[in-house]
Write an enzyme that holds these catalytic residues in place. Structure first.
Site, PDB file in Angstrom:
ATOM      1  N   SER A   1      20.504  68.272  55.503  1.00 44.45           N
ATOM      2  CA  SER A   1      19.725  67.064  55.230  1.00 44.45           C
ATOM      3  C   SER A   1      19.212  66.930  53.805  1.00 44.45           C
ATOM      4  O   SER A   1      18.606  65.909  53.465  1.00 44.45           O
ATOM      5  CB  SER A   1      18.559  66.964  56.213  1.00 44.45           C
TER       6      SER A   1
ATOM      7  N   PHE B   1      26.135  64.638  72.972  1.00 44.38           N
ATOM      8  CA  PHE B   1      26.496  65.015  71.603  1.00 44.38           C
ATOM      9  C   PHE B   1      26.171  66.481  71.363  1.00 44.38           C
ATOM     10  O   PHE B   1      26.961  67.223  70.764  1.00 44.38           O
ATOM     11  CB  PHE B   1      25.749  64.127  70.604  1.00 44.38           C
TER      12      PHE B   1
ATOM     13  N   TYR C   1      11.592  61.757  62.667  1.00 50.09           N
ATOM     14  CA  TYR C   1      12.790  62.075  61.896  1.00 50.09           C
ATOM     15  C   TYR C   1      14.029  61.705  62.699  1.00 50.09           C
ATOM     16  O   TYR C   1      14.213  62.176  63.818  1.00 50.09           O
ATOM     17  CB  TYR C   1      12.787  63.568  61.573  1.00 50.09           C
ATOM     18  N   SER C   2      14.870  60.871  62.131  1.00 48.01           N
ATOM     19  CA  SER C   2      16.085  60.442  62.820  1.00 48.01           C
ATOM     20  C   SER C   2      17.262  60.461  61.857  1.00 48.01           C
ATOM     21  O   SER C   2      17.280  59.739  60.854  1.00 48.01           O
ATOM     22  CB  SER C   2      15.914  59.027  63.387  1.00 48.01           C
TER      23      SER C   2
ATOM     24  N   GLY D   1      17.312  71.421  54.736  1.00 46.40           N
ATOM     25  CA  GLY D   1      18.500  70.995  55.463  1.00 46.40           C
ATOM     26  C   GLY D   1      19.032  72.075  56.375  1.00 46.40           C
ATOM     27  O   GLY D   1      19.127  73.240  55.982  1.00 46.40           O
TER      28      GLY D   1
END
Length: 388
Positions: A96, A160, A202-203, A346
């Site tokens: 991220s 997922f 957070y998306s 990240g």
């Protein structure tokens, strides 16, 4: 964004893959390998890296840039099969941290008058954000970038997760290509987290959408725009947006994960994967040296005009991280000693990274764990900026 506690310590993982903790055999802990220490030393940072290896991280690589020059060190191993040590020049998946690059490009487009952060998503992506209460006519680009949109996070979808994060699914589908539209469509099968602008969550879907907006505005992929606008001007030779390419270029180490909701059991080599599952939310590869150069340039105003940099640094509260706020793809955080740093973290399969820089751009730290289930990243940051 995922947070886990390990033996009472707070750890922060910002990215696609959550991380919990387990201890590997202490024999995996190897000696730190480093360039000669800069004046003043980085002994506390080195000790925190070694502690992460003792805690179960296979290996750690870190690079510091400050007024005394550059210091780089590595601890532990980069390959569990050969016992090869981690390298100080390793490239790694940054997860991220990609979001700061994407936000930088969108803010550059705003500075050029090609879009406004107050534009609704619907203007650029008509009909894309619809379903189960989602409505792109009510969400601004700014709300995508600071995670106040309420758009569901596609990586939280159970199907997922089974397909790409757990052992059986990952080993079968690790080379699959997933399009941004498919990732957004997964999120649209769920209800929004909240009404736009009323809260924070957070998306990763927010940044997949941001990447799609960049393509719609420019006619080019977000990857090519990051290359043209950021990577090439700054000379970031170790940095790339790999698209669907599954390998990490050398020099690099292997990346390891448990591929399970627990922290025990077998460890798998997860180095190779098709990073399209992360898209603009987290597919990039870089190095510690390049990340330090990027954040230094960003905070010193080399990439954005003052107005856009101010917007990027305008934060909303993030309850999960004490003394921190989330801006536009940028996290601001006050450390225990009062030092304020900007950056991002990240996480992606087998890789957990952090990059933080002081507001004046004079002191930067970037590091990577090549395991996604253990280690105290906060301890490394605190040691570097708050240690003796």
């Amino acid at each position: 964004m995922n947070y886990r506690n390990h033996r009472g310590r707070r750890r922060t993982r910002t990215g696609l893959v959550g991380a919990t903790a387990v201890t590997l055999a202490a024999a995996l802990a190897g000696p730190a390998l480093a360039a000669p220490p800069a004046k003043g030393g980085h002994g506390g940072t080195r000790a925190a890296m070694d502690a992460a290896v003792r805690d179960g991280v296979p290996g750690v690589t870190a690079t510091v840039r400050d007024g005394n020059g550059t210091w780089a060190a590595a601890s532990g191993v980069g390959d569990l099969r050969t016992n090869k040590p981690r390298g100080t020049a390793d490239r790694y998946r940054v997860g991220s941290i990609t979001k700061t690059f994407v936000s930088t490009v969108l803010l550059q487009l705003e500075a050029e008058g090609r879009l406004s952060l107050d534009d609704k998503v619907e203007r650029w992506l008509p009909g894309v954000v619809r379903g189960n209460g989602h409505d792109g006519r009510l969400i601004t680009l700014r709300q995508l970038l600071n995670h106040t949109s309420g758009v569901n996070n596609y990586t939280d979808d159970e199907d997922f997760g089974r397909r790409y994060f757990l052992k059986d699914g990952f080993l079968e589908h690790r080379y699959d290509t997933v399009t941004p539209a498919q990732l957004v469509a997964i999120a649209m099968t769920h209800k929004p987290d909240f009404a736009p602008g009323t809260s924070w969550n957070y998306s990763n879907t927010n940044y997949v959408l941001a990447g799609m907006v960049i393509e719609k505005v420019t006619g080019n992929s977000f990857a090519s725009e990051i290359g043209r606008r950021v990577i090439e001007p700054l000379g970031l030779r170790a940095t790339l947006v790999p698209g669907t390419h599954p390998k990490v270029p050398r020099p690099s180490s292997r990346a390891y994960g448990k591929l399970a909701p627990t922290t025990t059991g077998p460890t798998y080599d997860v180095t190779e994967l098709n990073p399209s599952l992360a898209s603009a939310a987290g597919e990039m590869i870089s190095s510690g040296s390049d990340l330090n150069r990027f954040y230094t340039a960003l905070l010193r105003g080399r990439l954005l005009p003052p107005r856009q940099l101010k917007e990027m640094k305008t934060t909303v509260p993030v309850g999960e991280i004490p003394n921190a706020g989330y801006g536009l793809g940028l996290i601001g955080r006050e450390l225990s000693c009062g030092v304020y740093v900007w950056g991002h973290g990240g996480g992606i399969h087998g890789s957990s990274s952090e990059s933080v820089t002081t507001a004046d751009g004079r002191h930067s730290l970037s590091f990577n764990f090549n395991g996604d289930w253990s280690g105290d990243s906060d301890a490394v940051i605190e040691a570097e900026f708050c240690g003796e």
